[in-house]
Design an enzyme around this catalytic site. Sequence first.
Site, short mmCIF file in Angstrom:
data_model
loop_
_atom_site.label_atom_id
_atom_site.label_comp_id
_atom_site.label_asym_id
_atom_site.label_seq_id
_atom_site.Cartn_x
_atom_site.Cartn_y
_atom_site.Cartn_z
CE LYS A 203 -2.82 3.24 0.74
NZ LYS A 203 -4.05 3.67 0.16
CB CYS A 257 -3.19 9.04 0.16
SG CYS A 257 -4.89 8.93 0.70
N1 SAJ Z 1 -1.05 15.21 -8.45
C1 SAJ Z 1 -0.17 15.89 -9.26
N2 SAJ Z 1 0.12 15.39 -10.50
C2 SAJ Z 1 -0.45 14.24 -10.95
C3 SAJ Z 1 -1.34 13.53 -10.11
C4 SAJ Z 1 -1.62 14.04 -8.87
O1 SAJ Z 1 0.36 16.95 -8.90
O2 SAJ Z 1 -0.15 13.85 -12.08
C5 SAJ Z 1 -1.37 15.72 -7.11
C6 SAJ Z 1 -2.85 16.02 -6.94
O3 SAJ Z 1 -3.18 17.28 -7.41
C7 SAJ Z 1 -3.02 15.88 -5.44
C8 SAJ Z 1 -2.04 14.77 -5.09
O4 SAJ Z 1 -1.13 14.70 -6.16
O5 SAJ Z 1 -2.66 17.06 -4.76
C9 SAJ Z 1 -2.66 13.42 -4.86
O6 SAJ Z 1 -3.72 13.18 -5.77
P1 SAJ Z 1 -4.00 11.79 -6.50
O7 SAJ Z 1 -5.21 11.97 -7.32
O8 SAJ Z 1 -2.80 11.32 -7.22
O9 SAJ Z 1 -4.18 10.75 -5.32
P2 SAJ Z 1 -5.08 10.71 -3.97
O10 SAJ Z 1 -4.23 11.14 -2.84
O11 SAJ Z 1 -6.39 11.36 -4.16
O12 SAJ Z 1 -5.33 9.11 -3.88
C10 SAJ Z 1 -4.20 8.23 -3.80
C11 SAJ Z 1 -4.42 7.11 -4.82
N3 SAJ Z 1 -3.17 6.34 -4.97
C12 SAJ Z 1 -2.64 6.09 -6.17
O13 SAJ Z 1 -3.09 6.49 -7.21
C13 SAJ Z 1 -1.41 5.24 -6.19
C14 SAJ Z 1 -5.56 6.21 -4.36
O14 SAJ Z 1 -5.68 5.10 -5.21
C15 SAJ Z 1 -5.30 5.75 -2.91
O15 SAJ Z 1 -6.37 4.93 -2.45
C16 SAJ Z 1 -5.25 6.99 -2.05
O16 SAJ Z 1 -4.12 7.74 -2.48
C17 SAJ Z 1 -5.09 6.55 -0.61
O17 SAJ Z 1 -6.09 6.60 0.12
O18 SAJ Z 1 -4.01 6.08 -0.22
#
Ligand code: SAJ
Length: 414
Positions: A203, A257
């Site tokens: 995870k 996360c």
């Molecule tokens: N972000 C970027 N660039 C990107 C993608 C995201 O800057 O290309 C930023 C987003 O704006 C945000 C942060 O990263 O601030 C996180 O956003 P996210 O959409 O990537 O992820 P979370 O935190 O909403 O959800 C993640 C997910 N993990 C993965 O994709 C590996 C989700 O599947 C998990 O269940 C969740 O964390 C968790 O609960 O751990």
Amino acid sequence: MKKICVLGLGYIGIPTACMFATSGYQVHGVDIDENIIKIIKSRNCPIEEPGMKTLLNASLNSGNLEISNTPVESDIFIIAVPTPIKDDKTMDYTFLKRATEDIYPLLKQGNLVIVESTVTPGSTNEIVKPILEKSGLNIGEELFLAHCPERVLPGFILKELINNDRIIGGINEKSALMAKEVYKSFVSGEIFITDLTSAELTKVVENTYRDVNIAFSNELALVCDKLGVNVLDIIKFANRHPRVNILTPGPGVGGHCISVDPWFLIEKAPEITRITKLAREINDNMPKYVVNKTSNILKNIKNPKIGIFGVTFKGNIDDVRNSPAITVCDILYDMNINFKIYDPHVKYFKFELSDLETTITDSDLILLLADHKEFKYLSPEEIGSKMRNLNVFDTRNILDKEKWIKHNFNFVNI
Ligand code: SAJ
């Protein structure tokens, strides 16, 4: 009908409780926050998530979901409480310990305890198990223990809860198999079983992988800025290679996360996790980069006013936890720069929120920090007519650049 007690009614606990309540289980949801209980009892949903309000009401109407502030005797206990980091970047066990302490007096022979919260590898064995042992039951033979970390993406929670594969770690095989049977009631993805530490580590690794990839894209953005080329073009072109998939640069990484979990890996092996630490540092520095670029745009304007659009950690949600927008606002506030904030999804924020009109009137720059879908359809003509100087800084790259330029905006992006 078997009974499940879900501890923690947050972004994971509520959807999970509802999925079980509509999949043949009697569910008792528990939260220590009276406000959450009150909101649910008044038939509202404390989280903004597509489809969630309907599912919550269906669950309550079915009679298979009840909620309170105290756990009850059940067959299965699912712990879905927050596991944040402390100031020293190590895991804060307070909620996990408290939830486990709350259930051990209720445990009976044959019960199954499942930890869903993300934890530092080793925690289920080292933190949860010793508390459960106070029940007098033999763990693995009389009381079963598993870790089944959630993996759902906010904004797509219900779909991903059903479709995503799950990794379940057990203190022994029987525990893992029992947990697998429980999740099979609604998960259509594949369910893999392993040991506790492997599930915990998997995870944390998933989110660390994403953090490192985002850090690379952010580093690339800074390089492209220096070279005067468009980072989005470079990523688009590079991603046409069949084995390259670079993520998207932005104002930083927030949420509960991805900006937190890498620290759980670092905590376990601080001397080895160099890339992980560096990625955290790069992503945590992005808000500063945003403010520097903002100051540069405004350098010739006396007493500038900024209109901030969106403060959630990503678009189309109401969650501001660890949002890079908080750091951006903190720095602007310390610099004594005047700003107003508009976010149609958020009710409470560290800084005062305003309506659209107040935010844009007499402003010198629109600083877009969250990619809410409604921002895509803003009319540059209408917005511009209220502003003092026409500057827009789109840190999420969602606005139609040509359209804004056509309406005389100085358009800046990451
Ligand atoms: N972000 C970027 N660039 C990107 C993608 C995201 O800057 O290309 C930023 C987003 O704006 C945000 C942060 O990263 O601030 C996180 O956003 P996210 O959409 O990537 O992820 P979370 O935190 O909403 O959800 C993640 C997910 N993990 C993965 O994709 C590996 C989700 O599947 C998990 O269940 C969740 O964390 C968790 O609960 O751990």
